[in-house]
Write a protein that holds these residues in place. Structure first.
Motif, PDB file in Angstrom:
ATOM      1  N   ALA A 134      54.918  10.688 -47.717  1.00 24.88           N
ATOM      2  CA  ALA A 134      56.060   9.963 -48.278  1.00 24.88           C
ATOM      3  C   ALA A 134      57.215  10.922 -48.560  1.00 24.88           C
ATOM      4  CB  ALA A 134      55.650   9.218 -49.544  1.00 24.88           C
ATOM      5  N   GLN A 135      56.899  12.121 -49.022  1.00 31.04           N
ATOM      6  CA  GLN A 135      57.941  13.126 -49.259  1.00 31.04           C
ATOM      7  C   GLN A 135      58.604  13.535 -47.953  1.00 31.04           C
ATOM      8  OE1 GLN A 135      55.316  15.833 -51.397  1.00 31.04           O
ATOM      9  NE2 GLN A 135      56.605  15.636 -53.226  1.00 31.04           N
ATOM     10  N   GLU A 136      57.803  13.776 -46.929  1.00 31.95           N
ATOM     11  CA  GLU A 136      58.340  14.201 -45.639  1.00 31.95           C
ATOM     12  C   GLU A 136      59.274  13.169 -45.028  1.00 31.95           C
ATOM     13  OE1 GLU A 136      54.721  14.911 -43.487  1.00 31.95           O
ATOM     14  OE2 GLU A 136      54.420  16.896 -44.413  1.00 31.95           O
ATOM     15  N   GLN A 137      59.033  11.899 -45.324  1.00 34.95           N
ATOM     16  CA  GLN A 137      59.864  10.823 -44.785  1.00 34.95           C
ATOM     17  C   GLN A 137      60.989  10.411 -45.741  1.00 34.95           C
ATOM     18  OE1 GLN A 137      59.568   9.500 -41.632  1.00 34.95           O
ATOM     19  NE2 GLN A 137      58.170  11.228 -41.381  1.00 34.95           N
ATOM     20  N   GLY A 138      61.125  11.117 -46.861  1.00 32.52           N
ATOM     21  CA  GLY A 138      62.217  10.845 -47.791  1.00 32.52           C
ATOM     22  C   GLY A 138      62.017   9.659 -48.707  1.00 32.52           C
ATOM     23  N   HIS A 139      60.776   9.185 -48.850  1.00 32.25           N
ATOM     24  CA  HIS A 139      60.501   8.046 -49.728  1.00 32.25           C
ATOM     25  C   HIS A 139      60.230   8.468 -51.169  1.00 32.25           C
ATOM     26  CE1 HIS A 139      60.398   5.312 -46.357  1.00 32.25           C
ATOM     27  NE2 HIS A 139      59.567   6.132 -45.732  1.00 32.25           N
ATOM     28  N   VAL A 140      59.908   9.732 -51.346  1.00 28.33           N
ATOM     29  CA  VAL A 140      59.544  10.253 -52.666  1.00 28.33           C
ATOM     30  C   VAL A 140      60.207  11.609 -52.828  1.00 28.33           C
ATOM     31  CG1 VAL A 140      57.613  11.041 -54.108  1.00 28.33           C
ATOM     32  CG2 VAL A 140      57.325   9.055 -52.641  1.00 28.33           C
ATOM     33  N   ARG A 141      60.624  11.916 -54.047  1.00 28.97           N
ATOM     34  CA  ARG A 141      61.278  13.206 -54.288  1.00 28.97           C
ATOM     35  C   ARG A 141      60.356  14.360 -53.901  1.00 28.97           C
ATOM     36  NH1 ARG A 141      62.230  13.164 -60.727  1.00 28.97           N
ATOM     37  NH2 ARG A 141      62.215  15.402 -60.444  1.00 28.97           N
ATOM     38  N   ARG A 142      60.972  15.410 -53.393  1.00 27.08           N
ATOM     39  CA  ARG A 142      60.228  16.529 -52.810  1.00 27.08           C
ATOM     40  C   ARG A 142      59.660  17.509 -53.839  1.00 27.08           C
ATOM     41  NH1 ARG A 142      60.251  17.035 -47.474  1.00 27.08           N
ATOM     42  NH2 ARG A 142      61.692  15.812 -46.245  1.00 27.08           N
ATOM     43  N   ASP A 143      60.128  17.453 -55.069  1.00 27.71           N
ATOM     44  CA  ASP A 143      59.661  18.430 -56.050  1.00 27.71           C
ATOM     45  C   ASP A 143      58.365  18.025 -56.748  1.00 27.71           C
ATOM     46  OD1 ASP A 143      61.037  16.351 -57.385  1.00 27.71           O
ATOM     47  OD2 ASP A 143      61.553  17.662 -59.063  1.00 27.71           O
ATOM     48  N   LEU A 144      57.829  16.878 -56.402  1.00 29.27           N
ATOM     49  CA  LEU A 144      56.558  16.442 -56.999  1.00 29.27           C
ATOM     50  C   LEU A 144      55.392  17.169 -56.348  1.00 29.27           C
ATOM     51  CD1 LEU A 144      57.061  12.588 -57.202  1.00 29.27           C
ATOM     52  CD2 LEU A 144      57.181  14.227 -59.061  1.00 29.27           C
ATOM     53  N   VAL A 145      54.394  17.417 -57.138  1.00 28.90           N
ATOM     54  CA  VAL A 145      53.139  17.978 -56.638  1.00 28.90           C
ATOM     55  C   VAL A 145      52.028  17.004 -57.038  1.00 28.90           C
ATOM     56  CG1 VAL A 145      53.935  20.378 -56.717  1.00 28.90           C
ATOM     57  CG2 VAL A 145      52.807  19.386 -58.719  1.00 28.90           C
ATOM     58  N   PRO A 146      50.903  17.026 -56.353  1.00 30.37           N
ATOM     59  CA  PRO A 146      49.827  16.088 -56.683  1.00 30.37           C
ATOM     60  C   PRO A 146      49.437  16.091 -58.163  1.00 30.37           C
ATOM     61  CG  PRO A 146      49.363  17.101 -54.577  1.00 30.37           C
ATOM     62  CD  PRO A 146      50.582  17.806 -55.150  1.00 30.37           C
ATOM     63  N   ALA A 147      49.483  17.249 -58.811  1.00 31.36           N
ATOM     64  CA  ALA A 147      49.125  17.302 -60.238  1.00 31.36           C
ATOM     65  C   ALA A 147      50.056  16.441 -61.090  1.00 31.36           C
ATOM     66  CB  ALA A 147      49.132  18.747 -60.724  1.00 31.36           C
ATOM     67  N   ASP A 148      51.272  16.182 -60.611  1.00 33.87           N
ATOM     68  CA  ASP A 148      52.194  15.321 -61.357  1.00 33.87           C
ATOM     69  C   ASP A 148      51.677  13.890 -61.449  1.00 33.87           C
ATOM     70  OD1 ASP A 148      53.947  17.442 -61.746  1.00 33.87           O
ATOM     71  OD2 ASP A 148      55.147  16.953 -59.961  1.00 33.87           O
ATOM     72  N   LEU A 149      50.794  13.513 -60.553  1.00 27.66           N
ATOM     73  CA  LEU A 149      50.202  12.176 -60.633  1.00 27.66           C
ATOM     74  C   LEU A 149      49.385  12.034 -61.914  1.00 27.66           C
ATOM     75  CD1 LEU A 149      49.100  11.764 -56.912  1.00 27.66           C
ATOM     76  CD2 LEU A 149      51.110  10.775 -58.031  1.00 27.66           C
ATOM     77  N   MET A 150      48.766  13.128 -62.342  1.00 24.61           N
ATOM     78  CA  MET A 150      48.013  13.102 -63.609  1.00 24.61           C
ATOM     79  C   MET A 150      48.960  12.793 -64.778  1.00 24.61           C
ATOM     80  SD  MET A 150      44.848  13.653 -62.870  1.00 24.61           S
ATOM     81  CE  MET A 150      44.056  14.268 -64.328  1.00 24.61           C
ATOM     82  N   VAL A 151      50.165  13.327 -64.706  1.00 22.46           N
ATOM     83  CA  VAL A 151      51.163  13.045 -65.744  1.00 22.46           C
ATOM     84  C   VAL A 151      51.486  11.556 -65.744  1.00 22.46           C
ATOM     85  CG1 VAL A 151      53.517  13.513 -66.527  1.00 22.46           C
ATOM     86  CG2 VAL A 151      52.110  15.376 -65.635  1.00 22.46           C
ATOM     87  N   LEU A 152      51.671  10.980 -64.560  1.00 25.00           N
ATOM     88  CA  LEU A 152      51.947   9.543 -64.473  1.00 25.00           C
ATOM     89  C   LEU A 152      50.801   8.725 -65.056  1.00 25.00           C
ATOM     90  CD1 LEU A 152      53.506   9.112 -60.927  1.00 25.00           C
ATOM     91  CD2 LEU A 152      54.648   8.866 -63.113  1.00 25.00           C
ATOM     92  N   PHE A 153      49.573   9.084 -64.694  1.00 21.53           N
ATOM     93  CA  PHE A 153      48.418   8.359 -65.227  1.00 21.53           C
ATOM     94  C   PHE A 153      48.389   8.457 -66.758  1.00 21.53           C
ATOM     95  CE2 PHE A 153      46.102   9.599 -61.082  1.00 21.53           C
ATOM     96  CZ  PHE A 153      46.702   8.571 -60.389  1.00 21.53           C
TER      97      PHE A 153
END
Length: 186
Positions: A134-153
């Protein structure tokens, strides 16, 4: 078990195990309070002895239900593998499930921290590839890392736990705001 190798389960045992998992999933992922093991056995159409033969206690069953939900997520990720734009709706579904599955989340908190961490890492690992695409296609900001998903949860969990009564509107808004934070930066 012969020489450390577990024999394949008989077909009826596989069917019973799946029926138990489905019944437990329905009960543990609903909004109502958690039903007891006898109710799970009744809904699965098996006796209590059969239930306990497969899952010796509520924690073993909880762990199996979580693993079952992770398998469902894996199937969803696989089905959407070539669709980078599907990441946001997929994450939205995961976050909404986190809210809807309050009984399961409460039971999961009683599991050993290592077991809890293992399931969270599995979920993040499953979502890491779709996030990157999604980042590569411009759908999601590029500065996110998978660990940020834990923050969202954690953010959504905080809202869900902090609200009294039916927190549907507040958690829906929290999820919307969290997902908006994923949008590419201008």
């Amino acid at each position: 078990m012969i020489y450390g190798v577990q024999a394949p389960r008989r077909r009826d045992a596989q069917r019973n195990r799946l029926a138990i998992l489905e019944a437990a999933s329905d009960l543990m992922t609903g909004r109502a309070d958690i039903a007891g093991m006898p109710e799970i056995a009744r809904r699965a159409g098996v006796g209590q002895a059969t239930l306990y033969r497969h899952f010796p206690d509520r924690y073993a069953l909880t762990s199996a239900v979580i693993a079952h939900q992770v398998e469902r997520l894996e199937a969803c990720v696989t089905a959407n593998q070539q669709q980078p734009a599907a990441f946001r709706p997929m994450l939205d579904a995961v976050l909404r499930s986190q809210v809807a599955m309050r009984p399961l989340v409460h039971l999961a908190r009683r599991l050993e921290p290592a077991v809890q961490g293992r399931y969270l890492r599995q979920i993040v690992t499953l979502l890491a590839g779709p996030l990157q695409r999604a980042q590569e296609q411009g759908h999601v900001r590029r500065d996110l890392v998978p660990a940020d998903l834990m923050v969202l949860f954690g953010m959504v969990e905080g809202v869900a736990e902090g609200m009294l009564g039916d927190a549907g509107d507040q958690t829906a808004k929290a999820i919307e705001l969290a997902l908006d934070g994923l949008m590419p930066l201008p």
